[in-house]
Scaffold this active site. Structure first.
Site, mmCIF file in Angstrom:
data_model
loop_
_atom_site.group_PDB
_atom_site.id
_atom_site.type_symbol
_atom_site.label_atom_id
_atom_site.label_comp_id
_atom_site.label_asym_id
_atom_site.label_seq_id
_atom_site.Cartn_x
_atom_site.Cartn_y
_atom_site.Cartn_z
ATOM 1 N N CYS A 192 0.828 -1.212 0.000
ATOM 2 C CA CYS A 192 0.000 0.000 0.000
ATOM 3 C C CYS A 192 0.862 1.263 0.000
ATOM 4 O O CYS A 192 1.638 1.501 0.931
ATOM 5 C CB CYS A 192 -0.925 -0.021 1.221
ATOM 6 S SG CYS A 192 -1.712 1.553 1.588
ATOM 7 N N HIS A 231 -0.066 4.421 0.384
ATOM 8 C CA HIS A 231 -0.430 5.345 1.458
ATOM 9 C C HIS A 231 0.153 4.880 2.795
ATOM 10 O O HIS A 231 0.512 5.701 3.637
ATOM 11 C CB HIS A 231 -1.948 5.465 1.550
ATOM 12 C CG HIS A 231 -2.581 5.973 0.296
ATOM 13 N ND1 HIS A 231 -2.170 7.128 -0.330
ATOM 14 C CD2 HIS A 231 -3.594 5.486 -0.468
ATOM 15 C CE1 HIS A 231 -2.894 7.329 -1.419
ATOM 16 N NE2 HIS A 231 -3.766 6.348 -1.526
ATOM 17 N N CYS A 232 0.245 3.565 2.983
ATOM 18 C CA CYS A 232 0.856 3.030 4.202
ATOM 19 C C CYS A 232 2.346 3.371 4.245
ATOM 20 O O CYS A 232 2.880 3.724 5.301
ATOM 21 C CB CYS A 232 0.667 1.517 4.278
ATOM 22 S SG CYS A 232 -1.053 0.960 4.226
#
Length: 528
Positions: free
Chosen positions: A70, A72-73
């Site tokens: 991910c 965004h992670c």
């Protein structure tokens, strides 16, 4: 038997035959140790086995559910670690942790995780009712959100010196003046203080402080170091303090009458819940442009709460804003008006001088529906129909998409959209497969640079099918984006076979005129 082997034989028999033996209690040294929870950059790394232990050991525990793939992670990771360090430095009793969701599917299912990152806050070991994290994605914001849950979110003020020190120390200070601190209005006030992280809060019931600030009844006062300096919100004596009304009041009055657009202010601009924005595009390096700011600001007070006044410096890093409005830097100084809910944009009928009077007249004209919105469109490329995938823009969309002799399948995309890039080969293959079918057109349109009167595009990619025939019929495609399924859809006249899998993920811009995606991760998530 030799005597020397007898002791060995007895030991072997005792070990192999437990019958008739009683085992005494194990010494503490023989107890299996509890599993030690590993750490990475100050963050506990949890699993299905260790979450329960972490909940027992840490009364205040924030858990991030992430996925290694991910984006965004990955963007959140350094801020999350910095937040842990900030909390440790000021001895705030909160622990930060993380769970690899795909590697721990039982935990992801237990806590209803459907997108990454998802953060949940656990108090006092309560596993069944965690609080959803709703705060910012930068270190100080994360730390402050947690501080306000484990400590006081409003300072109790007892005297004039402490009150003045609080007001002088921050740009935005909100003080609740309540004659009875046990009143339910105080609980409403404190509920708001937990999440309004950009403001500092105080609370008092001291008559001397009421007198000092000229108050005779319960009032929430916003003190600020700009514009009028102070804004009062009296508590309704009959209805009490309404959380929604107070929240709107603070958001409206905590914004400057005129806000300059940049990466720091843009999140607050779009969080202000004021749907109408008036933008003045100027070049701040030019004295003649800077002189226009006074007249622009003079018009702002009468529209407070109704229109947000924003200055965009075309000499700064705001090319994405210019592009969204279809402008070049050379167009400055100029005004544009937008409703961020409908995305409708408006321009002055004449580009005359920017004065308080012209700004006021333009606002009134838009608000009274006396100005028509304008639509963006790129120019039609000379070779728009020379490739298998045809290129549509705002200017030729109606003519092509609603041609009654053609079945037209259009991909609406954004240049920054990951899912759009992933499906590009399948879309190209589809166009090549049907390029000899005279009644089928496979096309694409950059929906960030072209706007349509027929409908708005809110997520990417969006696929729409315009079948031949009268009636301007439109069918939205929401199934798998592979060549086989797309082909079946076309051959079935715009119907998806029932056995095909359904909707795939899309992306939405983080704001009405988003920054380039490398800088736009705040508040974003990726679906499983």
């Amino acid at each position: 038997m030799s005597r020397q082997f007898l002791p060995v034989l007895l030991l072997l028999l005792r070990a192999s035959c437990p019958c008739g033996q009683e085992q005494g209690p194990k010494s503490p040294s023989e107890e299996p140790p509890e599993e030690e929870i590993p750490k990475e950059d100050g963050i506990l790394v949890l699993s299905r086995r260790t979450l329960g232990l972490a909940l027992r050991e840490h009364p205040a525990l924030l858990v991030e559910f992430y996925a290694p793939w991910c984006g965004h992670c990955k963007a959140l990771a350094p801020e999350y670690s910095k937040a842990a360090a900030l909390l440790a430095a000021d001895s705030t009793a909160v622990t930060l942790s993380k769970v690899d969701g795909p590697a721990q599917p039982e935990l992801a299912e237990e806590f209803g995780v459907t997108e990454y990152p998802t953060l949940k806050f656990f108090r006092n070991g309560n596993r069944t009712h965690p609080e959803e994290y709703t705060g910012p994605r930068e270190a100080e914001g994360i730390a402050e959100w947690l501080r306000r849950r484990v400590g006081p979110s409003a300072m109790r003020l007892e005297d004039e010196a402490a009150t003045q020190a609080l007001i002088d120390g921050r740009d935005l200070v909100v003080i609740g003046f309540f004659q009875d601190l046990q009143d339910e209005d105080v609980a409403t006030f404190l509920a708001l203080t937990r999440d309004a992280l950009d403001m500092t809060f105080g609370l008092t019931d001291r008559p001397r402080l009421f007198q000092q600030f000229g108050l005779t009844k319960d009032t929430v006062v916003l003190f600020k170091k700009f514009d009028e300096g102070r804004a009062d919100f009296p508590v309704d004596e009959e209805l009490g303090l309404d959380l929604g009304d107070l929240s709107r009041f603070l958001v409206t009055h905590s914004m400057r009458l005129v806000t300059e657009f940049n990466s720091q202010t843009s999140p607050k601009i779009f969080a202000a819940r004021i749907l109408n924005h008036l933008l003045l595009f100027v070049n701040q390096t030019l004295a003649a442009h800077r002189e226009l700011l006074a007249g622009f600001g003079e018009a702002a007070p009468r529209f407070r709460g109704q229109v947000l006044f924003v200055v965009v410096d075309v000499a700064a890093d705001n090319e994405h804003v210019l592009q969204y409005f279809g402008l070049k830097a050379e167009a400055a100084p100029t005004l544009r008006f937008i409703n961020v809910e409908t995305a409708k944009k408006y321009a002055p009928v004449d580009d005359g001088p920017v004065t308080a009077a012209s700004v006021t007249a333009f606002c009134h004209a838009v608000l009274n529906s006396q100005v028509k919105p304008y639509l963006l469109s790129q120019d039609v490329p000379p070779d728009w129909d020379q490739r298998p995938v045809k290129t549509l823009v705002g200017k030729n969309f109606e003519q092509v998409a609603f041609d009654e002799t053609k079945n037209v399948f259009v991909k609406f995309y954004a240049p920054w959209c990951t899912h759009c890039k992933e499906m590009a080969p399948a879309w190209e293959a589809l166009a090549e497969k049907y390029q000899d079918h005279e009644d089928i057109i496979i096309a694409q349109l950059d929906a960030t640079a072209n706007e349509l009167d027929a409908f708005a595009v809110h997520s990417f990619p969006t696929l729409k099918y315009f079948p031949a025939g009268p009636g301007r019929k439109v069918i939205e495609y929401k199934s798998t984006r592979d060549l086989e399924t797309l082909s079946k859809f076309l051959e079935n006249g715009g119907a998806v076979p029932t056995e095909e899998p359904t909707e795939e993920p899309t992306e939405e811009p983080a704001a009405p005129f988003p920054e380039p995606r490398a800088n736009s991760t705040v508040g974003s998530k990726e679906e499983l």
